[in-house]
Design a protein around this motif. Structure first.
Motif, mmCIF file in Angstrom:
data_model
loop_
_atom_site.group_PDB
_atom_site.id
_atom_site.type_symbol
_atom_site.label_atom_id
_atom_site.label_comp_id
_atom_site.label_asym_id
_atom_site.label_seq_id
_atom_site.Cartn_x
_atom_site.Cartn_y
_atom_site.Cartn_z
ATOM 1 N N GLN A 80 100.462 38.927 14.208
ATOM 2 C CA GLN A 80 99.842 38.828 12.885
ATOM 3 C C GLN A 80 99.250 37.435 12.670
ATOM 4 N N LYS A 81 99.963 36.399 13.100
ATOM 5 C CA LYS A 81 99.462 35.032 12.961
ATOM 6 C C LYS A 81 98.199 34.838 13.790
ATOM 7 N N ARG A 82 98.156 35.432 14.963
ATOM 8 C CA ARG A 82 96.964 35.301 15.807
ATOM 9 C C ARG A 82 95.769 36.013 15.188
ATOM 10 N N LEU A 83 96.016 37.155 14.577
ATOM 11 C CA LEU A 83 94.933 37.854 13.881
ATOM 12 C C LEU A 83 94.397 37.008 12.734
ATOM 13 N N ASN A 84 95.316 36.398 11.967
ATOM 14 C CA ASN A 84 94.901 35.546 10.850
ATOM 15 C C ASN A 84 94.110 34.343 11.347
ATOM 16 N N ALA A 85 94.554 33.760 12.492
ATOM 17 C CA ALA A 85 93.848 32.613 13.050
ATOM 18 C C ALA A 85 92.440 32.996 13.490
ATOM 19 N N TYR A 86 92.252 34.259 13.842
ATOM 20 C CA TYR A 86 90.928 34.745 14.248
ATOM 21 C C TYR A 86 90.074 35.107 13.037
ATOM 22 N N GLY A 87 90.665 35.064 11.863
ATOM 23 C CA GLY A 87 89.919 35.377 10.644
ATOM 24 C C GLY A 87 90.087 36.796 10.165
ATOM 25 N N ILE A 118 88.093 40.189 22.238
ATOM 26 C CA ILE A 118 89.030 39.078 22.071
ATOM 27 C C ILE A 118 90.427 39.626 21.787
ATOM 28 N N LEU A 119 90.488 40.631 20.927
ATOM 29 C CA LEU A 119 91.788 41.239 20.613
ATOM 30 C C LEU A 119 92.397 41.841 21.876
ATOM 31 N N TYR A 120 91.597 42.540 22.626
ATOM 32 C CA TYR A 120 92.088 43.241 23.817
ATOM 33 C C TYR A 120 92.560 42.259 24.886
ATOM 34 N N SER A 121 91.814 41.176 25.087
ATOM 35 C CA SER A 121 92.074 40.283 26.210
ATOM 36 C C SER A 121 93.025 39.137 25.906
ATOM 37 N N TYR A 122 93.062 38.668 24.639
ATOM 38 C CA TYR A 122 93.802 37.439 24.359
ATOM 39 C C TYR A 122 94.967 37.589 23.383
ATOM 40 N N LEU A 123 94.949 38.613 22.566
ATOM 41 C CA LEU A 123 95.995 38.725 21.545
ATOM 42 C C LEU A 123 97.382 38.851 22.164
ATOM 43 N N GLY A 124 97.472 39.512 23.315
ATOM 44 C CA GLY A 124 98.764 39.757 23.933
ATOM 45 C C GLY A 124 99.197 38.713 24.946
ATOM 46 N N ILE A 245 87.529 30.766 22.390
ATOM 47 C CA ILE A 245 87.968 31.443 21.162
ATOM 48 C C ILE A 245 89.444 31.827 21.272
ATOM 49 N N GLY A 246 89.828 32.371 22.432
ATOM 50 C CA GLY A 246 91.219 32.729 22.644
ATOM 51 C C GLY A 246 92.138 31.526 22.576
ATOM 52 N N LEU A 247 91.707 30.409 23.137
ATOM 53 C CA LEU A 247 92.495 29.178 23.104
ATOM 54 C C LEU A 247 92.729 28.723 21.665
ATOM 55 N N ARG A 248 91.674 28.746 20.872
ATOM 56 C CA ARG A 248 91.800 28.305 19.480
ATOM 57 C C ARG A 248 92.744 29.208 18.704
ATOM 58 N N ILE A 249 92.651 30.510 18.921
ATOM 59 C CA ILE A 249 93.507 31.460 18.203
ATOM 60 C C ILE A 249 94.969 31.238 18.553
ATOM 61 N N ILE A 250 95.262 31.127 19.840
ATOM 62 C CA ILE A 250 96.646 31.048 20.294
ATOM 63 C C ILE A 250 97.256 29.685 20.009
ATOM 64 N N ALA A 251 96.432 28.633 19.958
ATOM 65 C CA ALA A 251 96.950 27.287 19.707
ATOM 66 C C ALA A 251 97.617 27.178 18.345
ATOM 67 N N GLU A 252 97.241 28.015 17.404
ATOM 68 C CA GLU A 252 97.777 27.946 16.045
ATOM 69 C C GLU A 252 99.023 28.797 15.859
ATOM 70 N N THR A 253 99.487 29.460 16.926
ATOM 71 C CA THR A 253 100.624 30.374 16.789
ATOM 72 C C THR A 253 101.670 30.077 17.859
ATOM 73 N N GLY A 254 102.804 30.741 17.746
ATOM 74 C CA GLY A 254 103.858 30.581 18.730
ATOM 75 C C GLY A 254 103.616 31.424 19.973
ATOM 76 N N GLU A 255 104.490 31.261 20.952
ATOM 77 C CA GLU A 255 104.373 32.003 22.199
ATOM 78 C C GLU A 255 105.097 33.348 22.099
ATOM 79 N N LEU A 256 104.655 34.279 22.905
ATOM 80 C CA LEU A 256 105.332 35.564 23.053
ATOM 81 C C LEU A 256 106.344 35.450 24.189
ATOM 82 N N PRO A 257 107.403 36.231 24.150
ATOM 83 C CA PRO A 257 108.417 36.148 25.225
ATOM 84 C C PRO A 257 107.904 36.677 26.555
ATOM 85 N N PHE A 258 106.872 37.510 26.534
ATOM 86 C CA PHE A 258 106.268 38.051 27.748
ATOM 87 C C PHE A 258 104.853 38.504 27.416
#
Length: 456
Positions: A80-87, A118-124, A245-258
């Motif tokens: 959810q945080k990554r989606l928000n970071a993407y706008g 972007i959602l398909y490739s970087y969100l996960g 774009i993926g880097l910017r989105i993920i930089a604002e959020t925490g990591e996933l366990p996998f």
């Protein structure tokens, strides 16, 4: 004097009726199979989840993964945080226990600005961001050699990522500055001091990685003491653009366990969603029509003036929803915003019926024109004050929402209410007053019987 410029009323009526028709139908030009909107209709509004077309992207967990409720909640929160970071502020994230997949549902229309790829490739992605010495890769594109052996800076210390496009010259370049703090900042300083002493250019190479994917490779040109890593480059592929774009989105959020693997993308074009949106609009228009009918039956010509004012308000509301001539000006329509529209419409309908009732009671002791002037004079002043207060409160909440994030939903509600309230004040208060006073000042129409007076 019972004089009022009637040409103003004619212009007002024409504009209001025209606004209603264009707001509902829109204006389009056609060239072959290409249909271009000159003015968007309300049906072209950019709508949120559950109101129009959308997409559903599913993500698979590693085989054999068993998740606790706490882990599911954590992963959904990161997504959810990554989606928000993407706008994307309006999206549903959930875990399907039957299919054992995470899913993201988001609205998607021709006016949507985000890229589903972007959602398909970087969100996960796991989301481990690192700055490494060198830029060596193995055959699979993963870090190799000295690049794999050490890390200069880590994502846990990232303070911010600034990202922009510079196309002012003949070539387009992406400017990306990653600011680190904590231990990474000191590590960057020590590393750059060391490599600046070397005569080998290769010692100054560094690369930025997202998990095991290299986003960019650069060269240190000076000692960096402020922790800011210049990570931009010339644009040479869509993959490179998506990586930034993926880097910017993920930089604002925490990591996933996998890592979650993108599985399927479903097109949610169920017509029921469109029916919901059109149904909500039909209910609001029915609300306006009932007001117009009641006003005309009770107050005759005065009610007709109020009905035309309501028509103008509905046209303005359609333009606010769709953006009218410019799609970027339209609201992102959610269920909450439709509820606000319905509430504001009901409020102005109630206010106008109260004003018409007051006008009706004044007819016995005054001429229709004077009764209209006295009735609407106070309403115009009070309405202006209330509207100014609402706009001021909205502006204050907007400023506070930058530091208190939970205030943002309240700001969106107040902003929506302010826009529709401004339209209601201009069309239903000022516009209706103009029409009614103009009719009442006309000699042939200056009869209280025509306005539902006591002798009617």
């Amino acid at each position: 004097m019972n004089k009022y410029p009637r040409f103003l009323a004619v212009i007002t009526a024409v504009i209001f009726i025209f606004a209603l028709v264009i707001g509902i139908t829109g204006i389009y030009s056609e060239y072959g199979d290409v249909r271009t909107a000159v003015s968007y209709s309300v049906k072209d509004s950019s709508v949120g989840t559950g109101l129009g077309n959308g997409i559903l992207v599913t993500y698979l967990c590693p085989e054999g993964t068993e998740l606790s409720d706490k882990e599911i909640s954590h992963i959904c929160g990161v997504l959810q945080k990554r989606l928000n970071a993407y706008g994307i502020q309006d999206a549903n994230v959930y875990y399907d226990t039957n299919m054992s997949v995470f899913a993201v549902e988001a609205a998607y229309t021709s006016r949507t600005s985000y890229d589903p790829n972007i959602l398909y490739s970087y969100l996960g992605r796991i989301g481990r961001i690192t700055v490494r010495p060198g830029n060596e890769k193995d055959d699979d594109g993963k870090p190799a050699g000295v690049t794999a052996e050490s890390v200069i800076a880590e994502g846990k210390d990232i303070k911010s990522v600034s990202f922009s496009v510079d196309d002012s010259s003949t070539s387009t370049s992406y400017i990306c500055d990653i600011k680190f703090g904590g231990e990474s900042r000191e590590s960057i300083r020590k590393h750059t001091e060391e490599v600046m002493k070397s005569d080998k250019t290769s010692d100054k190479y560094f690369s930025v990685w997202l998990d095991d994917t290299m986003i960019t490779g650069r060269t240190f040109n000076t000692v960096i003491k402020n922790g800011v890593i210049p990570s931009g480059s010339l644009v040479y592929s869509d993959e490179q653009i998506d990586g930034y774009i993926g880097l910017r989105i993920i930089a604002e959020t925490g990591e996933l366990p996998f890592q979650l693997t993108g599985a399927y993308v479903y097109n949610l074009s169920d017509p029921d969603n469109t029916v919901k949106f059109n149904g909500a609009l039909a209910i609001i228009l029915a609300e306006a029509a009932v007001f117009a009918a009641v006003a005309i039956i009770r107050n005759r010509l005065a009610g007709l003036g109020a009905a035309v004012g309501m028509a103008g308000y509905c046209g303005a509301a359609c333009a606010i929803l769709s953006g009218g001539l410019a799609s970027d000006l339209g609201l992102y329509v959610t269920k909450t915003k439709l509820c606000v529209l319905a509430a504001v419409t009901a409020f102005f309908a109630f206010v106008m019926l109260s004003l018409l009732d007051r006008f009706n009671r004044s007819l016995g002791s005054s001429t229709p024109f004077r009764a209209a002037r006295e009735t609407f004079s106070a309403a115009e002043k009070r309405g202006a004050v209330l509207l100014a207060v609402l706009i001021a409160v909205t502006a204050v909440i907007d400023i506070l929402s930058y530091t208190v994030s939970w205030l943002y939903p309240l700001y969106e509600v107040l902003l929506t209410a302010s826009l529709f309230a401004a339209a209601g004040y201009v069309c239903m208060i000022l516009g209706s007053a103009c029409l009614i006073k103009s009719m009442a000042s006309t000699r042939k129409l200056n009869d209280e019987k025509l306005y539902g007076g006591v002798s009617a």
